[in-house]
Structure formats: structure tokens, C-alpha cells
Scaffold this active site. Structure first.
Site, PDB file in Angstrom:
ATOM      1  N   GLN A  17     -18.365 -50.992 -16.574  1.00  0.00           N
ATOM      2  CA  GLN A  17     -19.631 -51.171 -15.850  1.00  0.00           C
ATOM      3  C   GLN A  17     -20.904 -51.087 -16.684  1.00  0.00           C
ATOM      4  O   GLN A  17     -21.822 -51.897 -16.509  1.00  0.00           O
ATOM      5  CB  GLN A  17     -19.718 -50.127 -14.724  1.00  0.00           C
ATOM      6  CG  GLN A  17     -20.943 -50.315 -13.857  1.00  0.00           C
ATOM      7  CD  GLN A  17     -21.094 -49.319 -12.728  1.00  0.00           C
ATOM      8  OE1 GLN A  17     -22.152 -49.176 -12.161  1.00  0.00           O
ATOM      9  NE2 GLN A  17     -20.037 -48.607 -12.374  1.00  0.00           N
ATOM     10  N   GLU A 139     -18.754 -42.742 -15.687  1.00  0.00           N
ATOM     11  CA  GLU A 139     -19.934 -42.444 -14.878  1.00  0.00           C
ATOM     12  C   GLU A 139     -20.154 -40.957 -14.557  1.00  0.00           C
ATOM     13  O   GLU A 139     -21.178 -40.371 -14.892  1.00  0.00           O
ATOM     14  CB  GLU A 139     -19.821 -43.239 -13.562  1.00  0.00           C
ATOM     15  CG  GLU A 139     -20.851 -42.900 -12.504  1.00  0.00           C
ATOM     16  CD  GLU A 139     -22.249 -43.349 -12.869  1.00  0.00           C
ATOM     17  OE1 GLU A 139     -22.399 -44.481 -13.340  1.00  0.00           O
ATOM     18  OE2 GLU A 139     -23.195 -42.564 -12.670  1.00  0.00           O
ATOM     19  N   ASP A 168     -23.651 -45.311 -15.612  1.00  0.00           N
ATOM     20  CA  ASP A 168     -23.204 -46.631 -16.076  1.00  0.00           C
ATOM     21  C   ASP A 168     -24.320 -47.673 -15.994  1.00  0.00           C
ATOM     22  O   ASP A 168     -24.818 -48.160 -17.004  1.00  0.00           O
ATOM     23  CB  ASP A 168     -22.027 -47.106 -15.226  1.00  0.00           C
ATOM     24  CG  ASP A 168     -20.715 -46.478 -15.667  1.00  0.00           C
ATOM     25  OD1 ASP A 168     -20.635 -46.013 -16.802  1.00  0.00           O
ATOM     26  OD2 ASP A 168     -19.764 -46.469 -14.864  1.00  0.00           O
ATOM     27  N   GLY A 247     -41.277 -34.784  -6.143  1.00  0.00           N
ATOM     28  CA  GLY A 247     -42.670 -34.820  -6.596  1.00  0.00           C
ATOM     29  C   GLY A 247     -43.500 -33.724  -5.950  1.00  0.00           C
ATOM     30  O   GLY A 247     -42.978 -32.760  -5.402  1.00  0.00           O
ATOM     31  N   GLY A 248     -44.789 -33.884  -5.996  1.00  0.00           N
ATOM     32  CA  GLY A 248     -45.696 -32.864  -5.491  1.00  0.00           C
ATOM     33  C   GLY A 248     -45.935 -32.931  -3.989  1.00  0.00           C
ATOM     34  O   GLY A 248     -46.658 -32.113  -3.433  1.00  0.00           O
TER      35      GLY A 248
HETATM   36  N1  CAO Z   1      -8.673 -57.808 -28.782  1.00  0.00           N
HETATM   37  C1  CAO Z   1      -7.966 -56.784 -29.317  1.00  0.00           C
HETATM   38  N2  CAO Z   1      -8.221 -55.497 -29.030  1.00  0.00           N
HETATM   39  C2  CAO Z   1      -9.204 -55.235 -28.158  1.00  0.00           C
HETATM   40  C3  CAO Z   1      -9.980 -56.259 -27.574  1.00  0.00           C
HETATM   41  C4  CAO Z   1      -9.679 -57.601 -27.918  1.00  0.00           C
HETATM   42  N3  CAO Z   1     -10.345 -58.618 -27.407  1.00  0.00           N
HETATM   43  N4  CAO Z   1     -10.866 -55.684 -26.756  1.00  0.00           N
HETATM   44  C5  CAO Z   1     -10.675 -54.351 -26.823  1.00  0.00           C
HETATM   45  N5  CAO Z   1      -9.673 -54.076 -27.665  1.00  0.00           N
HETATM   46  C6  CAO Z   1      -9.154 -52.767 -28.031  1.00  0.00           C
HETATM   47  C7  CAO Z   1     -10.143 -51.881 -28.722  1.00  0.00           C
HETATM   48  O1  CAO Z   1     -10.272 -52.251 -30.052  1.00  0.00           O
HETATM   49  C8  CAO Z   1      -9.489 -50.505 -28.540  1.00  0.00           C
HETATM   50  O2  CAO Z   1      -8.490 -50.353 -29.510  1.00  0.00           O
HETATM   51  P1  CAO Z   1      -8.266 -49.018 -30.386  1.00  0.00           P
HETATM   52  O3  CAO Z   1      -8.197 -47.883 -29.399  1.00  0.00           O
HETATM   53  O4  CAO Z   1      -6.980 -49.276 -31.068  1.00  0.00           O
HETATM   54  O5  CAO Z   1      -9.411 -48.888 -31.289  1.00  0.00           O
HETATM   55  C9  CAO Z   1      -8.793 -50.654 -27.203  1.00  0.00           C
HETATM   56  O6  CAO Z   1      -8.839 -52.051 -26.862  1.00  0.00           O
HETATM   57  C10 CAO Z   1      -9.331 -49.886 -26.035  1.00  0.00           C
HETATM   58  O7  CAO Z   1     -10.717 -49.736 -26.060  1.00  0.00           O
HETATM   59  P2  CAO Z   1     -11.389 -48.462 -25.375  1.00  0.00           P
HETATM   60  O8  CAO Z   1     -10.830 -47.222 -26.014  1.00  0.00           O
HETATM   61  O9  CAO Z   1     -12.840 -48.634 -25.405  1.00  0.00           O
HETATM   62  O10 CAO Z   1     -10.864 -48.592 -23.855  1.00  0.00           O
HETATM   63  P3  CAO Z   1     -10.346 -47.460 -22.863  1.00  0.00           P
HETATM   64  O11 CAO Z   1      -9.974 -48.205 -21.631  1.00  0.00           O
HETATM   65  O12 CAO Z   1      -9.295 -46.588 -23.438  1.00  0.00           O
HETATM   66  O13 CAO Z   1     -11.642 -46.547 -22.575  1.00  0.00           O
HETATM   67  C11 CAO Z   1     -13.899 -46.140 -21.834  1.00  0.00           C
HETATM   68  C12 CAO Z   1     -12.620 -46.966 -21.669  1.00  0.00           C
HETATM   69  C13 CAO Z   1     -14.950 -46.717 -20.912  1.00  0.00           C
HETATM   70  C14 CAO Z   1     -13.626 -44.680 -21.443  1.00  0.00           C
HETATM   71  C15 CAO Z   1     -14.365 -46.208 -23.305  1.00  0.00           C
HETATM   72  O14 CAO Z   1     -14.473 -47.560 -23.675  1.00  0.00           O
HETATM   73  C16 CAO Z   1     -15.710 -45.520 -23.548  1.00  0.00           C
HETATM   74  O15 CAO Z   1     -15.798 -44.305 -23.599  1.00  0.00           O
HETATM   75  N6  CAO Z   1     -16.769 -46.331 -23.747  1.00  0.00           N
HETATM   76  C17 CAO Z   1     -18.084 -45.828 -24.076  1.00  0.00           C
HETATM   77  C18 CAO Z   1     -18.758 -45.220 -22.902  1.00  0.00           C
HETATM   78  C19 CAO Z   1     -18.875 -46.155 -21.727  1.00  0.00           C
HETATM   79  O16 CAO Z   1     -19.389 -47.241 -21.796  1.00  0.00           O
HETATM   80  N7  CAO Z   1     -18.407 -45.657 -20.603  1.00  0.00           N
HETATM   81  C20 CAO Z   1     -18.691 -46.304 -19.324  1.00  0.00           C
HETATM   82  C21 CAO Z   1     -17.649 -47.174 -18.891  1.00  0.00           C
HETATM   83  S1  CAO Z   1     -18.097 -47.783 -17.338  1.00  0.00           S
HETATM   84  O17 CAO Z   1     -17.633 -46.584 -16.307  1.00  0.00           O
END
Ligand code: CAO
Length: 415
Positions: A17, A139, A168, A247-248
Site C-alpha cells: 500500500q 500499517e 501506509d 486544537g484549541g
Molecule cells: N523479481 C525477483 N525478486 C523480486 C521481485 C522481482 N520482480 N520483486 C521483489 N522481489 C523479491 C525481493 O528482492 C525480496 O527478496 P529478498 O528477500 O531475497 O531480498 C523479496 O521479493 C521479498 O521482498 P520483501 O521482503 O520486501 O517482501 P515481504 O512480503 O517479505 O515484506 C513488507 C513486505 C511490506 C513487510 C516489506 O516489504 C517492508 O517492510 N517494506 C518497507 C515498509 C513498507 O513499505 N511497509 C508497508 C507495506 S504496506 O502495508
């Protein structure tokens, strides 16, 4: 008509998001947003909270309008080359992967700069540098760590998260501002830069008034507009303020006619000082306008509970809309508690493009929230979200790949 960000190309590496909120806004302002997803899977939200089997969820469709979708396996060596070509062609790379994921893919800031020194690399992370910098964040984690949860809810209950996605979508908005600012600075310097919006920081920015109150509390030991005053206790930290106004001008949520059966038959009522005499007239307490215990804002503070109880006796005789009509005549600030159903059906929001009906090839018609920021010279047309990989061939052709090369890359699993 031209668009404000015509000619700006965004390499959109965002998911879920926060990041997609940012790139959707940039797309609405006219940027060409190319969303990179993994073949076969794509953004995880395509399949989350689905209401129709096998169809992109509303979660996805409502955050990815006006974008193009390409599939690239960025861990495949040939896929990496395609991504490099995109980095060379784009102005901004936006990502919200877990910390370090972009580096692990081989796309460090240094490498990106080698490929394109004008590139702006914009990231959402859960936390800025510090003890939690490596954490994955969603979030509600941000709401808790940014000060929102400890200050939301009622004094006698636990911390509460708010339905507004301030962690988010709020951070996505912050990031979008950072990106256009960096684009502007680039017009002078010719250089790209890194833009970071941490979700904890974004939430804290939106909770600025609570840090204000923390310092007021430490100095004076009390805060007279909080419901804890005058009879309750204040501790060391800003307490939960229920529905008190931030607010106030004191405010509270009051019951309206029908509250017994309608959970949203309520109105927010603000006892703004300049209209105090009018409030007294409307609720039939004319004597309060001159009574020394009620006539001034300071005198009223110890009586706020009684004052709102008296006003509520009046609001309970009116529907929230009747109350609005009467109060607005006297410039008394108030707001109806609107349900999502009422908002979805509100004609004026449809007219301004704040609520938009969109047609989608597999989902059919659905409602979405349009661009809340209206530019007179750059109107927004909301276009449906892309299907997974819908624009892969088109974008690859723009990068100079021939149909044969595209099909070879597809066979190799790179796109
Ligand atoms: N081709 C190949 N690999 C890909 C890819 C693609 N097109 N797109 C993503 N990947 C891979 C990434 O490189 C990553 O690999 P590694 O772990 O080996 O480095 C993997 O997919 C997963 O990415 P991620 O760790 O970001 O995804 P997740 O689902 O495990 O975590 C989230 C999700 C949101 C917790 C994490 O991305 C995060 O903390 N983001 C930053 C904060 C944020 O934006 N949070 C809000 C999200 S909205 O609620």
C-alpha cells in the site's frame, strides 16, 4: 490537456500500500508509471482480500490506477539487464521493499548512480536509521511506533489504531512530495538523490500535535481541554483523549436522533469561542452566554462534560443532517459522522471526481477514491489498474527489444 508530470518516467518497484499510493498519485499527475512485478505472482495484494475468485482484488485495483505493468524477474541475470535498461530510461525509482532487498538484488545506490546519475531513488521504510532500521513494517506497526496508537482511544481502554491508513497511505503521500521536490532540485543540479520516507516519521509528523501536548503536559502537569480535566488524573505521557478536539476549540461527538439503531447517527460538535452566544441560543441555554461560569473559554473548560451533555440533549432531537443545517446557518463548526455507505453514495463526491466508478475487464465496475488533490491545469482521469504484465511487450519494445528478443527472454524466465 497536458499533465503536470508529463514526460516524467517512474520505475515503480512498489508493492502493498505505502509505495503504490505514492506512485498512483504521480501517475494521476501525468507521470508514466511502469510497475515492475514478478511474473506469475505480481504484487501480493492482487490476491489479498479477494471478493471475486481469480480477479485482481479491490486492494490492488484501488492503489494501482493509471500505471503500466511489466513482469521482470530481477534476480535472473537477463532480467537484471532489462531492469538496468529501465533504470537508464527512467527519472525516478520508487521502492518499498524490506530493508536491504534492493541491495541484495544488486541495485545499490552506487550502482544505480553509475547507470543513471540523474536517477532519484525514493524509498519507504518502516523506520529510519536506528535500532529498528532492519525491521519489516506494516500499517499498524507504524501507527503504534509513531505515537498514534498511544494517543488514540478512550482513557479507560487500551491503545487503538485508526482506520485512516496514516502509516501506509500517509507515508506514500510524504514520499510523493519528496519525489517532486527532488525532481525540482534536479532541474538546478542535474543530479539525482535519495529520498527516504520512514513510516514511523510519517505517522509522527501527523501526530505533531501530540508531541506539542507532551511538552505542555511536562510544563504544566495538566491539559484543560482533555477529558481527564478537571476530575481525572494525568500521568507522565500524553493520555488518550477520546473524541476531544486536537486544537484549541473544544469538541466532542454527540448522539443525534436515531442513535439507538444507527451506529453513525452522531455529529461532531465544536464549541468555537466566537459563536458561543449562538450555540447558547440554538440549544435554549441563553443564560450561559453571560453567566460568568460559562461566558469565556477559560471559564467553560471545567464544565465541558456538562456543556456537551446539554448540547447533546438538543442534538438528540435532530438527525445529524438536520443538526448540520441548523448549525451551519449560525457558522457553528460541526460535522456529521458519515458511514462509508453514505460517502459512496454522496453525489457531490462523484461530481468532483473524489469518488469514481471505474470499469475493469475482469472485475466489471467498482468504486474507487479518485485524486484528492485537484490541479486546475492538470485534471486527473482515473484509468483502471493494469493486469499482471499487461504492458511487458509494449515497454520492452520502447526499450528497443525486438519481438524475437522478447520471446527469448520470456522463454528464459527473465520477463
Ligand atoms: N523479481 C525477483 N525478486 C523480486 C521481485 C522481482 N520482480 N520483486 C521483489 N522481489 C523479491 C525481493 O528482492 C525480496 O527478496 P529478498 O528477500 O531475497 O531480498 C523479496 O521479493 C521479498 O521482498 P520483501 O521482503 O520486501 O517482501 P515481504 O512480503 O517479505 O515484506 C513488507 C513486505 C511490506 C513487510 C516489506 O516489504 C517492508 O517492510 N517494506 C518497507 C515498509 C513498507 O513499505 N511497509 C508497508 C507495506 S504496506 O502495508
Amino acid at each position: 490537456m497536458s499533465k503536470a508530470l508529463d514526460g516524467v518516467r517512474i520505475l515503480d518497484f512498489t508493492h502493498v500500500q505505502s509505495g503504490p499510493t505514492c506512485t498512483q498519485l504521480l501517475a494521476w499527475f501525468g507521470a508514466d508509471v511502469i510497475k515492475v512485478e514478478r511474473a506469475g505472482a505480481g504484487d501480493i495484494t492482487r490476491e489479498q482480500l479477494r471478493d471475486i475468485p481469480e480477479v485482481d482484488s479491490l486492494y490492488f485495483t484501488m492503489l494501482n490506477h493509471n500505471k503500466r505493468s511489466v513482469t521482470i524477474d530481477t534476480k535472473n541475470p537477463e532480467g537484471k539487464q532489462v531492469l538496468e535498461a529501465l533504470i537508464q530510461k527512467c527519472d525516478v525509482l520508487v521502492e518499498n521493499f524490506a530493508p536491504g532487498a534492493l541491495d541484495r538484488m544488486g541495485f545499490t545506490w552506487e550502482r544505480i548512480q553509475e547507470l543513471n546519475p540523474r536517477m532519484i531513488v525514493a524509498s519507504v521504510k518502516g523506520f529510519g536509521p536506528g535500532p529498528y532500521e532492519d525491521c519489516k513494517v506494516y500499517e499498524n506497526v507504524a501507527q503504534c511506533a509513531g505515537g498514534a496508537a498511544s494517543t488514540t482511544g478512550f482513557d479507560d481502554g487500551p491503545p487503538v489504531v485508526t482506520g485512516a491508513q496514516i502509516g501506509d497511505s500517509g507515508t506514500g503521500l510524504h514520499l510523493a512530495l519528496g519525489i517532486v521536490t527532488a525532481l525540482y532540485q534536479r532541474t538546478h543540479t542535474g543530479r539525482g538523490q535519495r529520498v527516504l520516507a520512514a513510516m514511523q516519521d510519517g505517522v509522527l509528523n501527523l501526530c505533531r500535535v501530540k508531541l506539542r501536548d507532551q511538552q505542555r503536559l511536562e510544563r504544566t502537569g495538566t491539559m484543560k481541554e482533555y477529558p481527564q480535566y478537571p476530575n481525572g488524573q494525568f500521568g507522565e505521557a500524553v493520555p488518550r483523549a477520546g473524541n476531544a478536539s486536537g486544537g484549541g476549540q473544544p469538541g466532542w461527538i454527540l448522539k443525534c436522533k436515531g442513535w439507538e439503531t444507527d451506529p453513525n447517527a452522531y455529529i461532531y460538535f465544536i464549541t468555537q469561542a466566537p459563536v458561543w452566544a449562538k450555540i447558547c441560543n440554538v440549544i435554549g441555554k441563553e443564560e450561559w452566554a453571560t453567566d460568568p461560569d460559562y461566558a469565556t473559554p477559560a471559564a467553560r473548560l471545567p464544565h465541558l462534560k456538562d456543556i456537551f451533555a446539554e448540547i447533546e440533549r438538543w442534538t438528540m432531537t435532530k438527525t445529524k443532517f438536520e443538526a448540520m443545517q441548523i448549525l451551519n446557518k449560525y457558522d457553528i463548526p460541526c460535522g456529521p459522522i458519515l458511514s462509508m455507505k453514505e460517502i459512496a453514495e454522496e453525489p457531490s463526491l462523484r461530481k468532483t471526481g473524489t469518488i469514481v466508478e471505474v470499469d475493469h475487464p475482469t472485475r466489471g465496475k467498482y468504486l474507487t477514491v479518485g485524486n484528492p488533490i485537484k490541479l486546475s491545469d492538470s485534471p486527473t482521469e482515473v484509468m483502471r489498474s493494469p493486469l499482471l504484465g499487461e504492458h511487458t511487450d509494449e515497454v520492452m519494445a520502447e526499450l528497443g527489444y525486438s519481438p524475437e528478443q522478447i520471446s527469448a527472454l520470456r522463454t528464459a524466465g527473465a520477463i
